[in-house]
Design a protein around this motif. Structure first.
Motif, PDB file in Angstrom:
ATOM      1  N   PHE A 130       0.816  -1.202   0.000  1.00  0.00           N
ATOM      2  CA  PHE A 130       0.000   0.000   0.000  1.00  0.00           C
ATOM      3  C   PHE A 130       0.861   1.269   0.000  1.00  0.00           C
ATOM      4  N   ALA A 131       0.273   2.324  -0.567  1.00  0.00           N
ATOM      5  CA  ALA A 131       0.872   3.664  -0.542  1.00  0.00           C
ATOM      6  C   ALA A 131       2.366   3.627  -0.922  1.00  0.00           C
ATOM      7  N   LEU A 132       3.230   4.061  -0.004  1.00  0.00           N
ATOM      8  CA  LEU A 132       4.666   4.128  -0.288  1.00  0.00           C
ATOM      9  C   LEU A 132       5.223   2.762  -0.702  1.00  0.00           C
ATOM     10  N   LEU A 176       3.181  -1.352   9.685  1.00  0.00           N
ATOM     11  CA  LEU A 176       2.211  -2.240  10.332  1.00  0.00           C
ATOM     12  C   LEU A 176       1.899  -3.390   9.391  1.00  0.00           C
ATOM     13  N   ALA A 210       8.061   1.847  11.840  1.00  0.00           N
ATOM     14  CA  ALA A 210       6.661   2.063  12.207  1.00  0.00           C
ATOM     15  C   ALA A 210       5.677   1.373  11.257  1.00  0.00           C
ATOM     16  N   GLU A 231      10.557  -0.077   7.451  1.00  0.00           N
ATOM     17  CA  GLU A 231      10.223   1.094   8.254  1.00  0.00           C
ATOM     18  C   GLU A 231       9.869   0.598   9.649  1.00  0.00           C
ATOM     19  N   PHE A 257       1.627  -2.491   5.465  1.00  0.00           N
ATOM     20  CA  PHE A 257       1.233  -1.089   5.573  1.00  0.00           C
ATOM     21  C   PHE A 257       2.451  -0.229   5.929  1.00  0.00           C
ATOM     22  N   PRO A 258       2.835   0.703   5.075  1.00  0.00           N
ATOM     23  CA  PRO A 258       3.912   1.627   5.466  1.00  0.00           C
ATOM     24  C   PRO A 258       3.390   2.500   6.619  1.00  0.00           C
ATOM     25  N   PRO A 259       4.271   3.272   7.286  1.00  0.00           N
ATOM     26  CA  PRO A 259       3.822   4.098   8.416  1.00  0.00           C
ATOM     27  C   PRO A 259       2.543   4.859   8.058  1.00  0.00           C
ATOM     28  N   VAL A 260       1.539   4.752   8.923  1.00  0.00           N
ATOM     29  CA  VAL A 260       0.241   5.365   8.624  1.00  0.00           C
ATOM     30  C   VAL A 260       0.226   6.840   9.022  1.00  0.00           C
ATOM     31  N   ALA A 261      -0.678   7.585   8.421  1.00  0.00           N
ATOM     32  CA  ALA A 261      -0.733   9.026   8.685  1.00  0.00           C
ATOM     33  C   ALA A 261      -2.141   9.565   8.479  1.00  0.00           C
ATOM     34  N   ARG A 284       3.716   0.354  -2.189  1.00  0.00           N
ATOM     35  CA  ARG A 284       3.277   0.000  -3.545  1.00  0.00           C
ATOM     36  C   ARG A 284       4.152   0.721  -4.577  1.00  0.00           C
TER      37      ARG A 284
END
Lengths: 149, 79
Positions: free
Chosen positions: B8-10, B50, B48, B46, B73-77, B12
């Motif tokens: 996901f996100a970063l 998850l 952080a 990373e 999941f990269p660090p969430v924000a 991906r």
């Protein structure tokens, strides 16, 4: 409904109404807005990516925890996804309870947990044309100094 | 055994893919991440980050079962 993800603008009045209750004398509200700067960079818009299957389940858990921990009457959190412009509401938390103390505490708990536990990511788009994924919450908890980047 | 890894996100963007099937000896979620990080050079660990397994948040030390879908999941924000 206790937690929801929305791809359309949040109707703040409707969220307040959803937690209305004549036995409650307090409503605590937190709104997270799209800010025009971060880490010294001018931001033009934000993009939220949400993995709904987990975010919705875990979000509802956070609300249940807050209801139990602080004994508040009602709590609701709505988080946006997609592309958001400056000034838009990215997230709203509404908590109602007989008295204000527990409403404030529960509201704080819900937004703090939402920021660190849910699979939600934001990408900032800058005036300069660039964009970057943001992870400052984690930087902070890992003892990372913002002066470093 | 076979597991599906989803990014996901970063993550991906770093791997250049949304998901892939990994055929490996098996192990924990952390070990699977280590394996895919070796495959995708730009995928960075990373602290952080998850992990979720079959749409439930999980610990990195969870031992995977055949067919488990592992979500990185990269660090969430949020917020």
């Amino acid at each position: 409904m206790k937690f929801a993800v929305s791809n359309t603008p949040i109707d703040v009045a409707a969220v307040r109404k959803a937690v209305a209750d004549n036995s409650c004398g307090a409503l605590a509200v937190f709104e997270g807005w799209i800010r025009d700067h971060n880490e010294g960079q001018a931001v033009v818009r934000l993009e939220y990516e949400v993995y709904r299957p987990v975010a919705e389940k875990e979000g509802a858990r956070i609300i249940d925890e807050a209801l139990e921990k602080f004994g508040v009457s009602h709590a609701l959190c709505i988080h946006r996804e997609g592309l958001l412009e400056l000034g838009e509401v990215a997230v709203i938390v509404c908590v109602s309870s007989p008295h204000r103390g527990e409403a404030f505490e529960a509201c704080r708990y819900i937004i703090d947990e939402t920021k660190t536990r849910l699979p939600i990511w934001k990408k900032e788009h800058y005036v300069t044309g660039g964009s970057e994924w943001v992870n400052c919450e984690q930087c902070a908890s890992a003892g990372h100094s913002h002066g470093d980047h | 055994m076979k597991n599906t890894a989803r990014y996901f996100a970063l993550f991906r963007e770093q791997t250049g893919c949304e998901s892939e099937t990994i055929d490996w000896a098996g192990g924990t979620a952390a070990e699977l991440f280590q394996l895919v990080a070796e495959k995708h050079e730009s995928l960075k660990t990373e602290a952080a980050a998850l992990v979720a397994i079959n749409d439930e948040m999980a610990g990195w030390e969870t031992v995977l079962a055949e067919g488990d879908e592992v979500l990185f999941f990269p660090p969430v924000a949020g917020g």
